[in-house]
Design an enzyme around this catalytic site. Sequence first.
Site, mmCIF file in Angstrom:
data_model
loop_
_atom_site.group_PDB
_atom_site.id
_atom_site.type_symbol
_atom_site.label_atom_id
_atom_site.label_comp_id
_atom_site.label_asym_id
_atom_site.label_seq_id
_atom_site.Cartn_x
_atom_site.Cartn_y
_atom_site.Cartn_z
ATOM 1 N N SER A 89 0.838 -1.200 0.000
ATOM 2 C CA SER A 89 0.000 0.000 0.000
ATOM 3 C C SER A 89 0.876 1.255 0.000
ATOM 4 O O SER A 89 1.589 1.517 -0.953
ATOM 5 C CB SER A 89 -0.965 -0.045 1.188
ATOM 6 O OG SER A 89 -1.917 0.990 1.118
ATOM 7 N N LEU A 90 0.831 2.054 1.060
ATOM 8 C CA LEU A 90 1.698 3.227 1.183
ATOM 9 C C LEU A 90 3.150 2.877 0.872
ATOM 10 O O LEU A 90 3.884 3.654 0.248
ATOM 11 C CB LEU A 90 1.591 3.792 2.600
ATOM 12 C CG LEU A 90 2.705 4.760 3.002
ATOM 13 C CD1 LEU A 90 2.505 6.093 2.319
ATOM 14 C CD2 LEU A 90 2.807 4.891 4.501
ATOM 15 N N ARG A 114 -2.842 11.914 -0.237
ATOM 16 C CA ARG A 114 -3.461 10.593 -0.395
ATOM 17 C C ARG A 114 -4.170 10.182 0.895
ATOM 18 O O ARG A 114 -5.319 9.716 0.881
ATOM 19 C CB ARG A 114 -2.390 9.575 -0.773
ATOM 20 C CG ARG A 114 -2.841 8.121 -0.902
ATOM 21 C CD ARG A 114 -1.614 7.279 -1.251
ATOM 22 N NE ARG A 114 -1.913 5.863 -1.459
ATOM 23 C CZ ARG A 114 -1.855 4.937 -0.507
ATOM 24 N NH1 ARG A 114 -1.543 5.290 0.742
ATOM 25 N NH2 ARG A 114 -2.111 3.668 -0.790
ATOM 26 N N HIS A 199 -8.456 0.362 -0.226
ATOM 27 C CA HIS A 199 -8.303 -0.582 -1.348
ATOM 28 C C HIS A 199 -9.597 -1.301 -1.716
ATOM 29 O O HIS A 199 -9.601 -2.478 -2.047
ATOM 30 C CB HIS A 199 -7.176 -1.582 -1.056
ATOM 31 C CG HIS A 199 -5.876 -0.899 -0.760
ATOM 32 N ND1 HIS A 199 -5.194 -0.185 -1.722
ATOM 33 C CD2 HIS A 199 -5.172 -0.770 0.391
ATOM 34 C CE1 HIS A 199 -4.113 0.341 -1.182
ATOM 35 N NE2 HIS A 199 -4.081 0.016 0.106
#
Length: 321
Positions: A89-90, A114, A199
């Site tokens: 992810s990040l 974000r 997500h």
Amino acid sequence: MIAFVFPGQGAQHVGMGVAMAERFPQARRVFDEASAAIDLDLLALCREGPDEVLRETENTQPALLACSWAVAAVLVAHGIAPRCAAGLSLGEYTALVAAGALDLADAVRVVRLRGRFMQEAVTGRATAMAAVLGLDAEAVETVCREVTGEVDVVEVANINAPGQVVIAGDRAAVDAACARLRARGARRAVPLAVSAPFHTSLMQAAAQRLAPILAAVPLRAAAIPVVANVTAEPVQDAHTIRQLLIAQVARPVRWEQSVQRLHRLGATTFVEAGPGTTLAGLIRRTLPHVRVLSVATPADLDAARAVLADAVGADAGESRG
């Protein structure tokens, strides 16, 4: 062959990265540059917290990126460099900084927005995430589709490792899916302490807001392959990287497949750079026979250097050749 892997949101804790920044100038420079980019003292935030401020998504993401890249910068300065990379992810942004595709200052500015966009995408909506243990991804996806047809939205958000899948969506749908999954053989279906259904399609508004931000950010071809969350395939082309970062916000993280793909690229040693040991555990479940190290502190660095002395020497000889 060494792969660097970088943690995502949830790995953060007060104190992360502080010892590295105090001992190594490379790490301190990372924190200084990242802090200047968003006018927020990230090292002070990591050192002092408080935890509830560090856990705010728009603070967590830049702080975690800075901490993880600070660790990686020290590793590289000590001769431990990756041939490929990935991040959960990040962490994919950190991997792209490590690969030279994205400047640190730009990355920190993007991930702060974000985080804000992801949180705001579901403001006022009751949502949840849960970890499902003991069922494969296909079985979990089947239940999510069934429940979504009956009770709001629940989707697979992360495929982390064999028998470990994360679901997310509207709270009622997540609760219903957890009950149904336990009835179908899941060992556990555990709610996670997170602030948004990352997500999933509920993040589409955040992806749309992030798109013009990423369009304005300079990106270069990655110097090493970075395996993308969305496709679990290596990417180096700047245009493709940009498109995948947009898609990643609202699409599942295919971490299990990403780890397998790194291995097929040739990675036999995985170095988790940054706080926590979550990725190391997931990698060991996915690839029990590879070497996995977690580095977050100076003591971890010393241990990794001792373990990797032969591998680093071999890489250096190969580079000279």
